[in-house]
Scaffold this active site. Sequence first.
Site, short mmCIF file in Angstrom:
data_model
loop_
_atom_site.label_atom_id
_atom_site.label_comp_id
_atom_site.label_asym_id
_atom_site.label_seq_id
_atom_site.Cartn_x
_atom_site.Cartn_y
_atom_site.Cartn_z
N HIS A 23 0.84 -1.21 0.00
CA HIS A 23 0.00 0.00 0.00
C HIS A 23 0.88 1.26 0.00
O HIS A 23 0.69 2.16 -0.81
CB HIS A 23 -0.92 -0.04 1.23
CG HIS A 23 -1.76 1.20 1.43
ND1 HIS A 23 -3.12 1.21 1.22
CD2 HIS A 23 -1.43 2.45 1.81
CE1 HIS A 23 -3.58 2.44 1.46
NE2 HIS A 23 -2.57 3.21 1.83
N GLU A 24 1.85 1.30 0.89
CA GLU A 24 2.70 2.50 1.00
C GLU A 24 3.55 2.69 -0.26
O GLU A 24 3.69 3.82 -0.74
CB GLU A 24 3.59 2.42 2.25
CG GLU A 24 2.82 2.35 3.57
CD GLU A 24 1.77 3.43 3.76
OE1 GLU A 24 1.87 4.51 3.14
OE2 GLU A 24 0.81 3.19 4.51
N HIS A 27 1.62 4.24 -3.09
CA HIS A 27 1.45 5.70 -3.01
C HIS A 27 2.53 6.41 -3.83
O HIS A 27 2.27 7.45 -4.44
CB HIS A 27 1.49 6.18 -1.55
CG HIS A 27 0.17 6.11 -0.85
ND1 HIS A 27 -0.98 6.66 -1.38
CD2 HIS A 27 -0.18 5.58 0.35
CE1 HIS A 27 -1.99 6.45 -0.53
NE2 HIS A 27 -1.54 5.79 0.51
N TYR A 38 -4.78 14.34 -2.83
CA TYR A 38 -5.15 13.58 -1.64
C TYR A 38 -6.30 14.25 -0.87
O TYR A 38 -6.17 14.64 0.28
CB TYR A 38 -3.92 13.40 -0.74
CG TYR A 38 -3.99 12.20 0.16
CD1 TYR A 38 -4.01 10.91 -0.35
CD2 TYR A 38 -4.02 12.35 1.55
CE1 TYR A 38 -4.08 9.80 0.47
CE2 TYR A 38 -4.07 11.25 2.39
CZ TYR A 38 -4.10 9.98 1.84
OH TYR A 38 -4.16 8.88 2.67
N GLU A 47 -6.15 6.44 -2.20
CA GLU A 47 -6.12 5.41 -1.16
C GLU A 47 -6.50 4.04 -1.73
O GLU A 47 -5.88 3.02 -1.41
CB GLU A 47 -7.11 5.77 -0.05
CG GLU A 47 -6.50 6.52 1.09
CD GLU A 47 -5.31 5.79 1.68
OE1 GLU A 47 -5.44 4.62 2.08
OE2 GLU A 47 -4.22 6.38 1.71
N ASP A 120 -10.40 13.40 7.83
CA ASP A 120 -9.68 12.43 7.00
C ASP A 120 -9.55 12.92 5.54
O ASP A 120 -9.76 12.17 4.59
CB ASP A 120 -10.42 11.06 7.07
CG ASP A 120 -9.73 9.94 6.30
OD1 ASP A 120 -8.49 9.95 6.23
OD2 ASP A 120 -10.45 9.07 5.78
N HIS A 125 -9.82 7.65 3.57
CA HIS A 125 -9.72 6.25 4.03
C HIS A 125 -11.10 5.62 4.24
O HIS A 125 -11.20 4.47 4.64
CB HIS A 125 -8.92 6.14 5.33
CG HIS A 125 -7.49 6.51 5.21
ND1 HIS A 125 -7.04 7.80 5.37
CD2 HIS A 125 -6.40 5.76 4.91
CE1 HIS A 125 -5.72 7.83 5.20
NE2 HIS A 125 -5.31 6.60 4.91
#
Length: 214
Positions: A23-24, A27, A38, A47, A120, A125
Amino acid sequence: MVFGDGDGQVFQRFTKSLSVIGHELAHGVTQYSAGLVYRNQAGALNESMSDVFGVLVEQFVQQQPAAEAGWLIGEGLFTDQVQGTALRSMKAPGTAYDDDVLGKDPQPDSMDGYVHTSADNGGVHINSGIPNRAFYLVATTLGGNAWDAPGRIWYQTLTGGTLSPTATFGAFAKATAASAKELFGVDSKEHDAVRSAWETVKVKLPGVRRKPSS
Ligand SMILES: [Zn+2]
């Protein structure tokens, strides 16, 4: 990259989960390709891209077909004091945890539950559950390995250069249908699976009319 080492109460170390690491890293791919902003729907797509490629990394390493995968992000990160299995579920958004301390997983599984919030970054998310489920539906409709056709369609959409950094869910849906058509043809099962997945999660493709069914 910096990963939390957990507090031992709710979370264990975040490097325990391959889907979280994938996931990271994803990005970074998004930042240097589509550059999705974002915030709001573009942020939720940012996301979702990371969840899609995070889960694909995990499925590929385990050589797990779409039908056998758990479709969870961050499975096993919670300590056993938490009532929950993972951070998010792509198969059933909103069901990953339900806990006294953490509360309930807030993700909607279709536009009917879309959360309007300023928290958020506009729910990046939270509303990511909607495009996440669309990807899951494409993968399980087509069967086989999710990193094959479904992953190619999503990767082509992310990196193909036509997606706006401020894309809405509708614009993204349309772009995935265009990628499916380009890669597999207009009459392909892939093109059909993509369009019906977005229909199931109630995202409308702008400017696309479905053929009358009767
Ligand atoms: Zn993220």
